[in-house]
Write a protein that holds these residues in place. Sequence first.
Motif, PDB file in Angstrom:
ATOM      1  N   GLU A 140      41.584  71.113  -0.366  1.00  0.00           N
ATOM      2  CA  GLU A 140      41.434  71.872   0.879  1.00  0.00           C
ATOM      3  C   GLU A 140      40.269  72.850   0.770  1.00  0.00           C
ATOM      4  OE1 GLU A 140      44.391  74.835   1.938  1.00  0.00           O
ATOM      5  OE2 GLU A 140      45.114  74.961  -0.138  1.00  0.00           O
ATOM      6  N   LEU A 141      39.582  73.007   1.882  1.00  0.00           N
ATOM      7  CA  LEU A 141      38.511  73.992   1.977  1.00  0.00           C
ATOM      8  C   LEU A 141      39.138  75.365   2.174  1.00  0.00           C
ATOM      9  CD1 LEU A 141      35.524  74.846   2.314  1.00  0.00           C
ATOM     10  CD2 LEU A 141      35.767  74.285   4.751  1.00  0.00           C
ATOM     11  N   LEU A 142      38.783  76.301   1.312  1.00  0.00           N
ATOM     12  CA  LEU A 142      39.328  77.651   1.384  1.00  0.00           C
ATOM     13  C   LEU A 142      38.401  78.612   2.096  1.00  0.00           C
ATOM     14  CD1 LEU A 142      40.603  78.094  -2.264  1.00  0.00           C
ATOM     15  CD2 LEU A 142      41.919  77.365  -0.267  1.00  0.00           C
ATOM     16  N   ALA A 143      37.131  78.544   1.737  1.00  0.00           N
ATOM     17  CA  ALA A 143      36.176  79.513   2.256  1.00  0.00           C
ATOM     18  C   ALA A 143      34.776  78.919   2.164  1.00  0.00           C
ATOM     19  CB  ALA A 143      36.236  80.812   1.461  1.00  0.00           C
ATOM     20  N   ALA A 144      33.929  79.329   3.091  1.00  0.00           N
ATOM     21  CA  ALA A 144      32.541  78.867   3.074  1.00  0.00           C
ATOM     22  C   ALA A 144      31.659  79.945   3.661  1.00  0.00           C
ATOM     23  CB  ALA A 144      32.399  77.567   3.856  1.00  0.00           C
ATOM     24  N   ILE A 145      30.380  79.892   3.270  1.00  0.00           N
ATOM     25  CA  ILE A 145      29.435  80.904   3.709  1.00  0.00           C
ATOM     26  C   ILE A 145      28.090  80.242   3.965  1.00  0.00           C
ATOM     27  CG2 ILE A 145      28.840  81.500   1.325  1.00  0.00           C
ATOM     28  CD1 ILE A 145      28.613  84.443   2.277  1.00  0.00           C
ATOM     29  N   ASN A 146      27.441  80.611   5.053  1.00  0.00           N
ATOM     30  CA  ASN A 146      26.158  79.997   5.345  1.00  0.00           C
ATOM     31  C   ASN A 146      25.066  80.672   4.516  1.00  0.00           C
ATOM     32  OD1 ASN A 146      25.822  82.427   6.762  1.00  0.00           O
ATOM     33  ND2 ASN A 146      24.541  81.424   8.307  1.00  0.00           N
ATOM     34  N   TRP A 147      23.825  80.246   4.711  1.00  0.00           N
ATOM     35  CA  TRP A 147      22.765  80.606   3.784  1.00  0.00           C
ATOM     36  C   TRP A 147      22.510  82.098   3.697  1.00  0.00           C
ATOM     37  CZ3 TRP A 147      18.075  82.959   4.955  1.00  0.00           C
ATOM     38  CH2 TRP A 147      17.813  83.142   6.329  1.00  0.00           C
ATOM     39  N   ASN A 148      22.686  82.832   4.799  1.00  0.00           N
ATOM     40  CA  ASN A 148      22.380  84.266   4.758  1.00  0.00           C
ATOM     41  C   ASN A 148      23.635  85.132   4.839  1.00  0.00           C
ATOM     42  OD1 ASN A 148      23.153  83.987   7.411  1.00  0.00           O
ATOM     43  ND2 ASN A 148      21.293  84.869   8.286  1.00  0.00           N
ATOM     44  N   ASP A 203      43.445  79.610   6.874  1.00  0.00           N
ATOM     45  CA  ASP A 203      44.508  80.559   7.218  1.00  0.00           C
ATOM     46  C   ASP A 203      45.295  80.998   5.984  1.00  0.00           C
ATOM     47  OD1 ASP A 203      45.362  79.038  10.442  1.00  0.00           O
ATOM     48  OD2 ASP A 203      43.838  80.517   9.879  1.00  0.00           O
ATOM     49  N   SER A 204      45.415  80.094   5.025  1.00  0.00           N
ATOM     50  CA  SER A 204      46.228  80.385   3.837  1.00  0.00           C
ATOM     51  C   SER A 204      45.642  81.484   2.965  1.00  0.00           C
ATOM     52  CB  SER A 204      46.410  79.113   3.012  1.00  0.00           C
ATOM     53  OG  SER A 204      45.152  78.569   2.643  1.00  0.00           O
ATOM     54  N   VAL A 205      44.353  81.773   3.104  1.00  0.00           N
ATOM     55  CA  VAL A 205      43.722  82.771   2.248  1.00  0.00           C
ATOM     56  C   VAL A 205      43.079  83.906   3.035  1.00  0.00           C
ATOM     57  CG1 VAL A 205      43.291  81.014   0.501  1.00  0.00           C
ATOM     58  CG2 VAL A 205      41.465  81.626   2.130  1.00  0.00           C
ATOM     59  N   LYS A 206      43.109  83.818   4.344  1.00  0.00           N
ATOM     60  CA  LYS A 206      42.463  84.832   5.172  1.00  0.00           C
ATOM     61  C   LYS A 206      43.091  86.196   4.902  1.00  0.00           C
ATOM     62  CE  LYS A 206      41.310  82.996   8.991  1.00  0.00           C
ATOM     63  NZ  LYS A 206      41.354  82.404  10.357  1.00  0.00           N
ATOM     64  N   GLY A 207      42.240  87.193   4.688  1.00  0.00           N
ATOM     65  CA  GLY A 207      42.715  88.536   4.408  1.00  0.00           C
ATOM     66  C   GLY A 207      42.958  88.807   2.932  1.00  0.00           C
ATOM     67  N   ARG A 208      42.975  87.750   2.111  1.00  0.00           N
ATOM     68  CA  ARG A 208      43.195  87.918   0.668  1.00  0.00           C
ATOM     69  C   ARG A 208      41.965  87.513  -0.153  1.00  0.00           C
ATOM     70  NH1 ARG A 208      46.900  84.885  -1.947  1.00  0.00           N
ATOM     71  NH2 ARG A 208      46.681  83.105  -0.518  1.00  0.00           N
ATOM     72  N   PHE A 209      41.227  86.512   0.303  1.00  0.00           N
ATOM     73  CA  PHE A 209      40.056  86.018  -0.409  1.00  0.00           C
ATOM     74  C   PHE A 209      38.792  86.407   0.346  1.00  0.00           C
ATOM     75  CE2 PHE A 209      42.138  82.062  -2.590  1.00  0.00           C
ATOM     76  CZ  PHE A 209      43.139  82.875  -3.092  1.00  0.00           C
ATOM     77  N   THR A 210      37.729  86.658  -0.415  1.00  0.00           N
ATOM     78  CA  THR A 210      36.432  86.987   0.172  1.00  0.00           C
ATOM     79  C   THR A 210      35.344  86.193  -0.525  1.00  0.00           C
ATOM     80  OG1 THR A 210      37.173  89.244   0.667  1.00  0.00           O
ATOM     81  CG2 THR A 210      34.800  88.821   0.717  1.00  0.00           C
ATOM     82  N   ILE A 211      34.542  85.510   0.262  1.00  0.00           N
ATOM     83  CA  ILE A 211      33.421  84.751  -0.293  1.00  0.00           C
ATOM     84  C   ILE A 211      32.141  85.557  -0.109  1.00  0.00           C
ATOM     85  CG2 ILE A 211      32.985  83.485   1.868  1.00  0.00           C
ATOM     86  CD1 ILE A 211      32.314  81.031   0.093  1.00  0.00           C
TER      87      ILE A 211
END
Length: 120
Positions: A46-54, A62-70
Amino acid sequence: QVQLVESGGGLVQTGGSLRLSCAASGRTFSRYVRGWFRQAPGKERELLAAINWNGGTTYYADSVKGRFTISRDNANNTVYLQMNNLKPEDTAVYYCAATLRGVTAQYDYWGQGTQVTVSS
């Protein structure tokens, strides 16, 4: 040769924190979307988190929102996943990945994975 290498996994108690790192080499990944996935035994990846180039666009499951930060450091070709308030259900192998497509699209480059185990 393109390589993505994860580090920072380990064993932690419920409620604890870990910070995963993914160092990329072999090319410049500053324009790539970077993502973190996980796969637990018997479950789909499962995809947990992603971030674009900038860093202007991020995605969280939803399972990690508020607990994980990318976050990412383009100067060092590295992406991070700060994981707080860990739960036993977070136990899995965690993978980083990269793509030139969108944050929830197919990913082209993958790391070998790092184990995260959360004890109850």
